[in-house]
Scaffold this active site. Structure first.
Site, short mmCIF file in Angstrom:
data_model
loop_
_atom_site.label_atom_id
_atom_site.label_comp_id
_atom_site.label_asym_id
_atom_site.label_seq_id
_atom_site.Cartn_x
_atom_site.Cartn_y
_atom_site.Cartn_z
CD1 TRP A 167 6.89 1.49 4.55
CD2 TRP A 167 7.73 0.21 2.90
NE1 TRP A 167 5.94 1.38 3.55
CE2 TRP A 167 6.43 0.62 2.54
CE3 TRP A 167 8.46 -0.60 2.02
CZ2 TRP A 167 5.84 0.25 1.31
CZ3 TRP A 167 7.87 -0.97 0.81
CH2 TRP A 167 6.58 -0.54 0.47
CG ASP A 168 6.75 5.35 5.58
OD1 ASP A 168 6.55 4.24 6.12
OD2 ASP A 168 5.83 6.02 5.07
CD1 TRP A 169 6.01 2.22 8.38
CD2 TRP A 169 7.41 0.50 8.62
NE1 TRP A 169 5.56 1.18 7.56
CE2 TRP A 169 6.41 0.14 7.70
CE3 TRP A 169 8.41 -0.42 8.94
CZ2 TRP A 169 6.39 -1.12 7.07
CZ3 TRP A 169 8.39 -1.67 8.32
CH2 TRP A 169 7.38 -2.01 7.38
CG ASN A 433 -0.38 -0.95 1.07
OD1 ASN A 433 -1.30 -0.62 1.78
ND2 ASN A 433 0.68 -0.16 0.88
CD GLU A 434 -0.97 3.22 0.55
OE1 GLU A 434 0.15 3.60 0.17
OE2 GLU A 434 -1.49 3.61 1.62
CD GLU A 531 -2.25 1.95 5.16
OE1 GLU A 531 -1.67 3.07 5.11
OE2 GLU A 531 -1.87 0.97 4.51
#
Length: 856
Positions: A167-169, A433-434, A531
Site C-alpha cells: 500500500w502507500d504506507w 473504501n473509495e 479521511e
C-alpha cells in the site's frame, strides 16, 4: 485444539522447519533464524521468494476421545491465509480461498486414533494472477499497484488482506499460514456455532429489549425441543422460552424484554458516559441430553445515522445519534498493526487503542484494505468506549462478481456479521473504501461505453449481496455502501453518485499536499470528514531498529525505499518550507534527526488546523456548507517503520501529532482562525451542559517570557455539544492594544477556565510563519527527572520562549502527558507514563530535548 508446533515445508522440500500455529511462514522462518527481521532495510524485496513459493503445514495428532461415541466430528479453521487444500489422512476435505472465512470440515468418517493433517498452500501471488487470467470477458482494474509501492498485482482477485500486496504506507508481504485458531470439535445432537445479542429500545413501551440469536449445527435427523433460560441478575430479568431446533443449521431468535422496574445504564462512547455492560447467562436445556451454558455481556445502546434536510443548506445532514444524543465523531482510521497478524497480541492492541482513547478519541474506522479485526480488538473498544465504523474488506479497486467469488463473499459477510454484531462499539457497516469514488471519478480510465458493466458489478457486489446479507443478519445498525459516499443521495442516483465528494451529502475524504496547510480555507466544509491527512517520519529511535548507518539521511536509498507514496518525501519538504527553515547542519545524522522532527511538527500543525476547522464548523452553515459532525484523520497506526500518515509509530510510540490530537480533540477547546484580518475564537464543547467560563487571551513577544498583554473575558457561555463564536478582534487592533507587537514578533495563546477546575488546553495562534519570526532566542532547555509512584516527573526549564518543545526518550516504551508544546513559561511539569519498567537513570540517559530553535 491443534494450536502449537506444526511441520512447515516449501514446494520442493528444500526448506523444512517447525512453525507455530496460529502463525505464518515469514514469522516461522524469522523465529528459527532462517531469515532476518523482514522489516530490516530492504528485506521486503529481498524476501519476495517466500510469498512466491507454495508452502505446506502438516502435523500428526492423537484423537483424545473415542471416535465411536460421537455423531459428528469437525475440523474447524477460524482463519486460513488464504488458498489451501485441506487433507486428513491423505483424504482431501476441501479447499479454502478466503482469508476472512471460517471453515469447518466434516471428518467423522475420516478420523482415526492417530491422524495426519495437512494444509497445502498455493502462493497468493500466483493464485491472484491466475484468477485474473481466467477472467477473460473484461479486465478488472487496477492490475498492479504503482511501482513506488514495490508491490504485487491483482490483489482484487483474492479474498485476502488487500494491503498485504503493498500500500502507500506499507510493504508487500503476501503471507501464507493458519492465521487463527484450528481445532477438532466432536458432538452429538447439536452444537452452538454463533451466539449474538443486539439491544433495541422500544419507544412505544419505553423499554429496552434484547434480541438473542443462537445458530446451531443440528446433527439429529428430527427437530430437537427444549428450554432456554436467559438471566440478567443485575436487571432482575429472567425469561424461559420453549424452543425447537430444526435439523441442519438450526437457529433460535429470542426477544427478551428487560424488567421495567430496573434502571438500565446505557453504553456510551468515550467522553460521553460509562461503558456499562451486564453479565448474562443463557442456558440451553434440550431434551436430547446435555445442556449448554453461555456467559456473555449485554450492552444497551442505540445508533442512528441521521440524513435529513438542513435549513439554509442544500443536501442532507450526516451524523450519528447514540442513545438519542447527537455525537460529534472524533478519531482516526485503523490499519492492520502488523504485516504478520500473529505478532499482533492483546498487548499490542491494548496499547494502540488505549492511546486513541487517551487522545480523547471516541471513534476509529476499521479501514477496508486490511482485516476484520480479532475479537480482542472489539472487546477492548467496547471497554474503552471507542465506536467503530466497520468497512467490509474491499478497497481502492473494482472487484469480480462471478458466482464462485460472490459465494465466497457471502460466506465471509455472514460469518463476520454474526461474529461481530454483538459489539456495541460497532456503529456502522460500510461496504468498501473509495470504490464508488473510483468509478465516479474514473480512476482507472474506463471508456464511457464500458462504464455500465462496472456499475452493474458494483451494485451486484455491494448492494445485492453485501447489503442484502447485512440487513438480513443485523437490523441494529446502519449500513452505507461506500466511503466516501453521498449517503441517501448516492442511493437515489443508483448507488454511484456523480460526485461522492460533494460536501452537501454524506462523508468526504480530502487530501491536498500542495496548498498551504495553515490556510483553513482550503479545507472542505463537509458534513463529515472520514479521511484527511499529512505524512511525517517516525522518530529516529524507531527507524534505527531497521536501518544501518548509511541509511541515516533524508535522501538515502533507504529513505526512498521506505516511502511508498509518490513524491512523498518531497511533499513533506515543500510543506515544511512554507513555514519553517530547513535544516542546514553539516553533521548528516543531526540533519536527518532535524528533518524527522520537522516532518512531525509540520504534520501535527497541519492536522491541528484542519481538525479545528471541522470542529468549529459543527453548528454553522456558510454559503450552504457546514454542520460538520465528524473528523477522522488518516491514520492512527503504522504497519511498519516508515514515513506515513500515522500519529502512532510502529511499536506504539506517540508522534507529535498524537500529542496534538489529545488537545485538538479535547472535550472543551477554544479554537482560533483568521478571516480577512480578523481573529475569531470559538468555544467548542462536547460537554453535556452549558458552561459559563472565562476566556484568557495572552499575547507574547517571541523575545520574552513576560507576556506583552493579557485579556480576560468573563461570563463567556460555551454551549453544550456545540461550537459558538466567543471572541473577535481585528489583528490590527490587537497589535495596537499590545504595543511593540508586530505579526512577526508576537504569538497569541488562549484558554478557557471555569469553576471547579474545569479548564481547556491552552491553544495557540501564529501571526506569521515561524521562519519569519523575529526575536526567538536560544532556549537552553533542561530537565530534571524524578520518580513518583509508578510515573516519572520531568521538570522542564527554559530561558526563552520555545516553540514545539519535544521530549524523546528513545526506545523506552511509554508516553508523556504533553509534548510538542509551545513553552511560554520558565518552568513546566510533564509526566511520563511508562509502559514497561524503567528508571530515572535510564530516562535521563535517553532523554533528548528539542525545540524549533535547536534546528539549525
Amino acid at each position: 485444539s491443534l494450536r502449537g508446533s506444526w511441520r512447515l515445508g516449501n514446494g520442493n522440500g528444500s526448506v523444512v522447519l517447525r512453525g507455530e500455529v496460529p502463525g505464518c511462514v515469514h514469522t516461522a522462518l524469522h523465529r528459527r533464524g532462517l531469515i532476518q527481521d523482514p522489516y530490516y532495510r530492504f528485506n521486503d524485496v529481498m524476501y519476495r521468494w517466500i510469498s512466491l513459493d507454495n508452502w505446506t503445514y502438516s502435523r500428526t495428532f492423537k484423537t483424545p476421545f473415542d471416535v465411536r461415541k460421537w455423531q459428528k466430528v469437525n475440523l474447524v479453521f477460524e482463519g486460513v491465509d488464504t488458498v489451501g487444500q485441506i487433507l486428513i489422512n491423505n483424504i482431501t476435505l476441501g479447499r479454502t480461498d478466503n482469508m476472512f472465512n471460517r471453515y469447518s470440515f466434516d471428518i467423522t468418517s475420516a478420523i482415526k486414533e492417530v491422524n495426519f493433517v495437512e494444509v497445502r498452500f498455493l502462493s497468493a501471488i500466483s493464485y491472484a494472477a491466475e484468477q485474473s487470467r481466467c477472467h477473460k470477458a473484461y479486465s478488472i482494474p487496477p492490475a498492479c499497484p504503482p511501482p513506488v509501492q514495490k508491490g504485487e498485482c491483482h490483489a482484487n482477485f483474492i479474498r485476502k488482506e488487500q494491503c498485504s500486496f503493498s500500500w502507500d504506507w506499507g510493504p508487500s508481504f503476501p503471507t501464507q499460514g493458519i492465521w487463527k485458531d484450528v481445532r477438532i470439535e466432536a458432538y452429538n445432537q447439536y452444537q452452538l456455532i454463533y451466539f449474538s445479542l443486539t439491544s433495541f429500545f422500544v419507544k412505544s413501551a419505553q423499554q429496552w429489549s434484547l434480541e438473542i440469536e443462537s445458530i446451531f449445527d443440528v446433527v439429529s435427523s428430527k427437530p430437537i425441543a427444549g428450554l432456554v433460560t436467559v438471566n440478567i441478575p443485575r436487571l432482575q430479568t429472567q425469561q424461559t422460552f420453549s424452543v425447537k431446533l430444526q435439523p441442519g443449521e438450526g437457529s433460535i431468535v429470542l426477544l427478551v424484554n428487560i424488567n421495567k422496574s430496573s434502571t438500565v445504564e446505557a453504553w456510551w462512547p468515550n467522553g460521553h458516559g460509562k461503558q456499562t455492560g451486564y453479565n448474562m447467562t443463557t442456558t440451553f436445556i434440550m431434551e436430547a441430553g446435555y445442556q449448554i451454558e453461555k456467559s456473555s455481556k449485554a450492552y444497551f445502546r442505540t445508533v442512528e445515522l441521521v440524513q435529513e434536510p438542513i435549513p439554509g443548506s442544500l443536501g442532507l445532514s450526516f451524523y450519528f445519534r447514540i442513545n438519542g444524543r447527537p455525537i460529534f465523531i472524533k478519531g482516526s482510521n485503523w490499519i492492520p498493526a502488523d504485516s504478520f497478524q500473529d505478532r499482533v497480541t492483546y498487548d499490542t492492541l491494548w496499547l494502540l487503542l488505549k492511546s486513541a482513547a487517551d487522545a480523547n478519541m471516541n471513534t476509529l474506522r476499521v479501514w477496508g484494505g486490511g482485516v476484520y479485526e480479532q475479537d480482542e480488538f472489539y472487546n477492548i473498544c467496547d471497554e474503552l468506549g471507542i465506536m467503530i465504523w466497520q468497512d467490509f474488506m474491499f478497497a481502492c479497486a473494482l472487484y469480480p462478481t462471478d458466482q464462485n467469488y460472490l459465494e465466497s463473499v457471502r460466506a465471509e459477510v455472514s460469518h463476520q456479521v454474526r461474529r461481530l454484531k454483538s459489539h456495541p462499539s460497532i456503529i456502522l457497516w460500510s461496504g468498501n473504501n473509495e470504490n464508488e469514488a473510483a468509478i465516479a471519478s474514473n480512476w482507472f480510465s474506463i471508456p464511457y461505453a464500458d462504464r455500465e458493466v462496472y456499475i452493474k458489478d458494483y451494485i451486484m457486489l455491494y448492494v445485492k449481496n453485501i447489503r442484502e446479507m447485512v440487513l438480513a443478519e443485523d437490523k441494529s445498525r446502519p449500513f452505507i455502501a461506500s466511503s466516501p459516499t453521498n449517503g441517501l443521495e448516492s442511493v437515489k442516483e443508483g448507488w454511484v453518485s456523480q460526485n461522492p465528494y460533494d460536501t452537501h451529502y454524506g462523508d468526504t475524504h480530502f487530501y491536498d499536499y500542495s496548498s498551504d496547510c495553515w490556510n483553513w480555507t482550503v479545507y472542505p466544509k463537509t458534513r463529515f470528514a472520514s479521511e484527511y491527512g499529512f505524512q511525517s517520519w517516525p522518530s529516529f529511535s524507531t527507524i534505527k531498529k531497521v536501518s544501518s548507518t548509511e541509511d541515516w539521511s533524508y535522501t538515502s536509498n533507504f529513505s526512498l525505499h521506505r516511502q511508498h507514496h509518490e513524491n512523498g518525501n518531497d511533499q513533506m519538504l515543500q510543506q515544511i518550507g512554507r513555514h519553517f527553515k530547513l535544516p542546514q547542519s553539516t553533521d548528516p545524522v543531526k540533519k536527518f534527526k532535524d528533518m524527522i522532527y520537522l516532518t512531525q511538527v509540520m504534520q501535527a500543525q497541519c492536522i491541528k488546523t484542519e481538525t479545528e476547522f471541522y470542529r468549529f464548523s459543527q453548528n454553522e452553515i456558510v454559503k450552504g456548507e457546514g454542520h460538520t459532525m465528524g473528523a477522522l484523520y488518516w491514520q492512527l497506526n503504522d504497519i511498519w517503520q516508515a514515513p506515513s500518515w500515522a500519529s502512532l509509530e510502529y511499536g506504539g510510540k506517540w508522534k507529535v501529532l498524537h500529542y496534538f490530537a489529545q488537545n485538538f480533540f479535547a472535550p472543551l477547546l477554544p479554537v482560533a482562525y483568521e478571516d480577512k484580518g480578523v481573529l475569531y475564537i470559538y468555544g467548542v464543547s462536547d460537554l453535556h451542559v452549558d458552561h459559563k467560563l472565562t476566556l484568557r487571551v495572552i499575547v507574547h513577544a517571541w523575545s520574552s517570557l513576560e507576556p506583552v498583554c493579557t485579556l480576560a473575558k468573563d461570563g463567556v457561555t460555551v454551549k453544550a455539544q456545540s461550537a459558538v463564536p466567543i471572541y473577535k478582534e481585528s489583528i490590527n487592533d490587537l497589535l495596537e492594544r499590545c504595543r511593540n507587537c508586530t505579526r512577526k514578533s508576537c504569538v497569541i495563546t488562549f484558554c478557557l477556565v471555569g469553576e471547579g477546575g474545569l479548564q481547556s488546553p491552552t491553544n495557540h495562534h501564529f501571526l506569521s510563519s515561524l521562519k519569519d519570526a523575529v526575536g526567538l532566542q536560544k532556549s537552553h532547555l533542561s530537565a530534571s527527572v524524578s520518580q513518583q509512584d509508578d510515573v516519572y516527573i520531568f521538570v522542564l526549564q527554559t530561558a526563552a520562549i520555545a516553540p514545539f518543545v519535544s521530549l524523546d526518550v528513545g526506545t523506552i516504551k511509554g508516553r508523556f502527558s504533553d509534548n510538542g508544546f509551545l513553552m511560554t513559561e520558565k518552568k513546566k511539569v510533564v509526566v511520563f507514563y511508562p509502559w514497561e519498567p524503567t528508571s530515572v537513570e535510564e530516562l535521563e540517559k535517553s532523554l533528548t530535548l528539542t525545540s524549533l530553535v535547536d534546528v539549525v
